[in-house]
Design an enzyme around this catalytic site. Structure first.
Site: not given
Ligand code: AHR
Length: 671
Positions: A60, A256, A387-388
């Site tokens: 990331e 994110c 993603n999350e």
């Molecule tokens: O790894 C950092 C962040 O942690 C990532 O962007 C996200 O997916 C998680 O909340």
């Protein structure tokens, strides 16, 4: 009752391990005085296959991992497209030179890159121009070549050449050259700078020595030596660290940043491919996410874009796992969500991505891939949808994506989100629904204390074998607290992760992919800690956590080997964590053991079956008596695995596991 251990640090840095739950068996004190633990393996009874993707990496663009890191452009804000167009740039200090730095858009380079710099030189003196200080300075090495390039447009009667120099301490020149031959149209010019000395915080100065006006854009200083010598390539030492891990997959580009704080700030892969001067810059969502680590100068140039990610994965033998936005912005921020009846463009982006990666070289998106230098497909086999994400809004959007993607591309596995937590109602809700929707893989994230990792080595033992597979897509032991700035990449966290990972490997029929997070961090520009690999402008090192990941990924068998420890199938007992596999390609037994206790420990590995062991065993041992121990730029290998050999006994091996150690044993067998 399951036994778990918590690692604690004393003020003097001495490590202790204490039992959290009762149930110690008599004599099982973890001291050298105890009898050996017995591990019984049957080479004739291999278990389920281990996916080649099992241990991978998650990239990331956080902590200046891309611009300023893996993407080795030395010039920050090369296109003058930051919110403050002169961010990163300043006038050189020359009292006798006089002029103006003017940022304009009229007649800019292209629609995606409209801003440019006009040097309006009144009195050139010894040169009027601009200085760029790079990403916390520019790392340059003596004798290496750096390609200085810029788009330049001349004006009648204006400067006919530009002088360029790299400078070190107190403005001392390290290298000099000129750009010349301009006319009245935007064109790209380049020259080479060869510094005579190494400097971690050099600066680049570009100046005109004649009065008048001249326009500049896409000012770039790029090392000629990149990974595989590619123009617009990646930073060699960092890719080498990744390649050395032999990761099974690369998950990218986040995290994110896929989501963005608002939908208009989401990651759009289509804006990251093609000519770099036409890739539309975007603010990085980590720029001021944390008040304690603001980075207002954090943007995404997308010089490292989706083509480069696919190429990176291919280069290091990893399967690509791109994540696409599912019509939801980050739920920790706005959570802005696209209406279901407006989701088609997002789904189309995912379909087009498959075409870009795998489609024919004369197809709509495959053509662009071919023009960028890769006519052959990238062999994309999976995509992450969001993603999350969490909640019913995610499930509804995932369902739309899955319906469309499975219809068009049944060969592509879909990875779905189980939210940001390791358990709880939100997690259960998602799992229930993703099981109902037959998701191929569910992505789990857990940023938890070391004790959690020790206590959860059996997490996957009870998972449903007929449901979706698991991607443990983001995990890391947080020695202080989630995303706390004082988290450390120390042996305490790494040892706990090593123990936990025995459970990932033993459950390889459920867990098909796993990756530590985050991956990269600039020592002067990070937002989040801990991270797997740290770097400055010239150097880099792998943390103890890196070595754990690497030891797993480079010692992965083809099949799980079920085994009993002290007669029980519980493979995490009293501070001892084990996993075993066979590599049927090389005919090797691979046994992994973590001794999380503060004393050495004897383990008798008894090997049964029709196969017989051949020769001595090769051991790789990562150990430290100090749970606070860390690596650093100055001591990059303070904690690194050491190799040993061990002679077999009649029935197997008698091992002595060092206190607080992670050991891998490899030995050949024949039938
Ligand atoms: O790894 C950092 C962040 O942690 C990532 O962007 C996200 O997916 C998680 O909340």
């Amino acid at each position: 009752m399951p036994m778990s251990w918590r690692l604690v640090r004393t003020s003097g840095g001495v490590a202790l391990a204490i039992a959290l739950t009762a149930g110690l068996v008599a004599g099982a004190t973890g001291q050298t005085g105890r009898g050996p633990d017995t591990v019984a393996l049957d080479l004739g009874r291999p278990g389920p296959p281990i996916a080649p993707t099992l241990f991978g990496v998650f990239f990331e663009d956080i902590n200046f991992a891309a611009d300023g890191g893996l993407y080795p452009e030395r010039v920050k804000n090369r296109s003058f497209e930051f919110t403050e167009p002169l961010s990163g740039w300043r006038k050189p200090w020359r009292p006798e030179a006089d002029g103006e730095l003017v940022v304009l858009t009229e007649g800019g380079l292209n629609a995606n890159n409209p801003h440019y710099l006009r040097l309006r030189v009144h009195t050139p003196g010894r040169g009027f121009g601009v200085v760029n200080a790079g990403f916390r300075g520019m790392g340059v090495e003596a004798g290496a070549e750096y390609v200085l390039s810029a788009y330049v447009r001349a004006h009648p009667g204006g400067p006919r050449f530009l002088s360029a120099r790299l400078t070190g301490d107190r403005g001392k020149p390290l290298a000099e050259s000129t750009l010349a031959g301009f006319d009245g149209a935007w064109k790209r010019y380049e020259t080479t700078l060869r510094p005579e000395a190494t400097h971690a915080r050099a600066e680049l100065e570009i100046a005109a020595n004649e009065a008048g006006e001249i326009d500049l854009d896409m000012v770039s200083l790029f090392p000629r030596e990149t990974w595989k010598s590619r123009p617009n390539g990646l930073r060699k030492d960092l890719v080498q660290l990744l390649a050395d891990m032999k990761p099974g997959f690369v998950r990218f580009p986040g995290g994110c940043i896929v989501e963005g704080r608002r939908l208009e700030l989401r990651y759009d892969w289509k804006k990251t491919v093609g000519d770099v001067s036409e890739r539309k810059l975007l603010v990085n969502r980590w720029n001021d996410e944390f008040a304690h680590r603001p980075a207002p100068d954090y943007f995404q140039s997308f010089g490292l874009g989706f083509f480069e990610y696919f190429q990176l994965a291919e280069d290091i033998g990893a399967s690509p796992l791109p994540i696409v936005n599912c019509g939801m912005a980050c739920q920790f921020n706005s959570g802005e969500t696209e209406a279901l009846d407006k989701l088609d463009p997002y789904i189309q982006d995912a379909l087009d991505l498959i075409d870009f990666a795998n489609g024919p070289a004369d197809g709509r998106w495959g053509r662009l891939r071919a023009q960028m230098g890769h006519p052959a497909p990238f062999n994309l086999r999976m995509i992450g949808i969001g993603n999350e994400q969490w909640g019913p809004r995610y499930v509804a959007r995932y369902e739309r994506f899955a319906t469309a993607l499975k219809k068009a591309h049944p060969e592509i596995a879909l990875v779905a989100s189980s939210g940001p937590g390791a358990a709880g109602p939100m997690f259960d809700y998602l799992w229930t629904n993703l099981r109902r929707l037959s998701a191929d893989v569910v992505d789990e994230h857990y940023y938890m204390p070391p004790a959690w990792f020790l206590a959860n080595a059996h997490r996957y033992d009870g998972y449903d074998r007929s449901g979706p597979k698991v991607l443990a897509g983001e995990y890391a032991a947080q020695t202080s607290g989630q995303a706390q700035p004082d988290n450390r990449n120390n042996w305490e966290g790494a040892l706990a992760e090593a123990a936990f990972m025995t459970g990932l490997e033993r459950n390889a029929d459920v867990v098909t992919m796993a990756s530590y997070a985050p991956l990269l961090a600039h020592v002067d520009a990070w937002q989040w800690t801990p991270n797997l690999i740290w770097f400055d402008n010239l150097r880099s090192y792998g943390t103890p956590n890196y070595h754990v990941q690497k030891m797993y990924a480079t010692n992965q068998g083809t099949h799980v080997l079920p085994h009993a420890v002290n007669g029980s199938e519980k493979n995490a007992q009293d501070g001892l964590y084990t996993s075993a596999s066979v590599d049927q390609r090389s005919s090797e037994l691979i046994f992994k053991a973590v001794n999380a206790t503060p004393a050495a420990r004897k383990v008798r590995v008894v090997v049964k079956g029709t196969a017989s062991l051949r020769g001595e065993g090769r051991l790789l041992v990562l150990a430290s008596g100090d749970l606070n121990a860390e690596n650093s730029l100055d001591q990059p290998t303070r904690l690194a695995p050491v190799e040993r050999t061990v002679a077999p006994s009649s029935s197997g091996f008698d091992l002595t596991l060092d206190a607080q150690s992670f050991t891998v044993l490899r030995v050949k067998y024949s039938r």
